[in-house]
Design a protein around this motif. Sequence first.
Motif, short mmCIF file in Angstrom:
data_model
loop_
_atom_site.label_atom_id
_atom_site.label_comp_id
_atom_site.label_asym_id
_atom_site.label_seq_id
_atom_site.Cartn_x
_atom_site.Cartn_y
_atom_site.Cartn_z
N VAL A 191 0.85 -1.19 0.00
CA VAL A 191 0.00 0.00 0.00
C VAL A 191 0.88 1.23 0.00
O VAL A 191 2.08 1.17 0.29
N SER A 192 0.29 2.34 -0.31
CA SER A 192 1.02 3.60 -0.30
C SER A 192 1.20 4.07 1.14
O SER A 192 0.23 4.34 1.83
N VAL A 193 2.46 4.12 1.58
CA VAL A 193 2.75 4.55 2.95
C VAL A 193 3.17 6.02 2.91
O VAL A 193 4.16 6.37 2.27
N PRO A 194 2.44 6.90 3.58
CA PRO A 194 2.76 8.33 3.52
C PRO A 194 4.06 8.64 4.25
O PRO A 194 4.52 7.87 5.10
N ARG A 195 4.62 9.77 3.93
CA ARG A 195 5.81 10.22 4.65
C ARG A 195 5.39 10.65 6.05
O ARG A 195 4.51 11.51 6.21
N PRO A 196 5.98 10.07 7.08
CA PRO A 196 5.50 10.36 8.44
C PRO A 196 5.90 11.75 8.92
O PRO A 196 6.90 12.32 8.48
N LEU A 197 5.10 12.30 9.81
CA LEU A 197 5.43 13.57 10.43
C LEU A 197 6.41 13.38 11.58
O LEU A 197 7.10 14.32 11.99
N LEU A 198 6.45 12.15 12.10
CA LEU A 198 7.37 11.80 13.17
C LEU A 198 8.23 10.61 12.74
O LEU A 198 7.76 9.73 12.03
N ARG A 199 9.47 10.58 13.16
CA ARG A 199 10.38 9.49 12.81
C ARG A 199 10.85 8.78 14.08
O ARG A 199 11.28 9.42 15.04
N ILE A 200 10.75 7.45 14.09
CA ILE A 200 11.20 6.66 15.22
C ILE A 200 12.72 6.52 15.16
O ILE A 200 13.26 6.03 14.17
N LEU A 201 13.40 6.93 16.22
CA LEU A 201 14.86 6.88 16.24
C LEU A 201 15.38 5.57 16.80
O LEU A 201 16.53 5.20 16.57
N GLY A 202 14.56 4.86 17.54
CA GLY A 202 15.00 3.59 18.09
C GLY A 202 14.13 3.20 19.26
O GLY A 202 13.29 3.97 19.74
N MET A 203 14.31 1.96 19.72
CA MET A 203 13.56 1.44 20.85
C MET A 203 14.54 1.11 21.97
O MET A 203 15.59 0.48 21.73
N LYS A 204 14.22 1.54 23.18
CA LYS A 204 15.08 1.28 24.33
C LYS A 204 14.39 0.29 25.24
O LYS A 204 13.30 0.55 25.76
N GLY A 205 15.00 -0.87 25.43
CA GLY A 205 14.40 -1.91 26.25
C GLY A 205 14.53 -1.62 27.73
O GLY A 205 15.40 -0.85 28.17
N SER A 206 13.67 -2.24 28.51
CA SER A 206 13.69 -2.09 29.95
C SER A 206 14.67 -3.09 30.56
O SER A 206 14.82 -4.21 30.08
N HIS A 207 15.30 -2.69 31.65
CA HIS A 207 16.21 -3.58 32.37
C HIS A 207 15.53 -4.23 33.56
O HIS A 207 16.18 -4.90 34.37
N ASP A 208 14.23 -4.02 33.70
CA ASP A 208 13.48 -4.61 34.81
C ASP A 208 13.48 -6.13 34.70
O ASP A 208 13.17 -6.68 33.65
N GLN A 209 13.82 -6.82 35.77
CA GLN A 209 13.89 -8.27 35.74
C GLN A 209 12.52 -8.91 35.88
O GLN A 209 12.36 -10.10 35.61
N HIS A 210 11.53 -8.14 36.32
CA HIS A 210 10.21 -8.70 36.52
C HIS A 210 9.42 -8.71 35.20
O HIS A 210 9.71 -7.96 34.28
N THR A 211 8.42 -9.56 35.15
CA THR A 211 7.58 -9.68 33.97
C THR A 211 6.77 -8.40 33.77
O THR A 211 6.38 -7.75 34.73
N ALA A 212 6.50 -8.03 32.53
CA ALA A 212 5.67 -6.87 32.25
C ALA A 212 4.30 -7.05 32.89
O ALA A 212 3.78 -8.16 33.00
N LEU A 213 3.68 -5.93 33.28
CA LEU A 213 2.41 -5.99 33.98
C LEU A 213 1.34 -6.76 33.21
O LEU A 213 0.59 -7.54 33.79
N ALA A 214 1.28 -6.54 31.91
CA ALA A 214 0.22 -7.17 31.11
C ALA A 214 0.33 -8.69 31.09
O ALA A 214 -0.66 -9.39 30.92
#
Length: 284
Positions: A191-214
């Motif tokens: 599909v035609s993907v528009p040029r975004p107004l925002l750009r994702i620079l990267g994802m930073k993972g969590s260092h929490d040892q516990h399971t995510a709440l969900a």
Amino acid sequence: MEKRFFESLYIMNRNIVVVVEHHEGKARPVTRDVMACAFLLERLGRGRILAVIPGYNISDLVHETAQRYGVHVVGIDDPALAAYNAELWKSVVKTVLADLAPSYVCIGHTLEGMEFAPGLSVAPDAACITGVEHMDGDSNRILFTRSIHGGKLLAEVTPCRDTTVLTVQPGAFAGFAFHSNSPGEVELRSVSVPRPLLRILGMKGSHDQHTALANAEVIVAAGKGIGKRENLELVNRLASLFPKSAVAGSRWVVDAGWMEHRQQVGLTGATVKPKLYIACGISG
């Protein structure tokens, strides 16, 4: 009677669209609940199920989803969708929905789902019901149950539009049994993907040892009543006694800087459904 017959026939010719969220090539756990909700809608004659997966290099995920649930899966594969972007997800999913005439669009009640789901309901003048925990009804009317006022009350809602966007609470349909006899069809679209107004620079993972709440089966939550920040060590030690546990906090604890915002539960935080919830120093 004749009018009702043609209305039912019209609904059956439409689609129940499930938007599949994923991370690192795997569908998020909430996908199971969203699919269960869609299958219940299908049983009530609201259309046939079709899954939509935006992303990049998603061929394996598309085939896995078709195999696991036995539904038709449409993959939208584009390098611009390699990282999650609400603006782009909303745009490309809307493009696909325009051809599918959906009666319902089912999405997980996650941080990402809550971000792009309301926008999907704008253009087609659709209804939007968030945080669905239960559904009941018949071929004439469906009632969706959602929590209001911080979980103190339950509201039953029925849509008044031809198309309804739903967000489904994680764990809401955990007891649903799937029976897939054969894999569904697979389709990869461009599909035609528009040029975004925002750009994702990267994802930073969590260092929490516990399971995510969900995903946690046991949550130990701390409130103002624990007295001081140093007492969080006791909360962490208690949580460590359980497998698949997570530590959470009330808004007061988060505002005080004792915990990160992602650990907040309650009216202004995450809605959770663990098997065991232990509240330490939380009123209400």
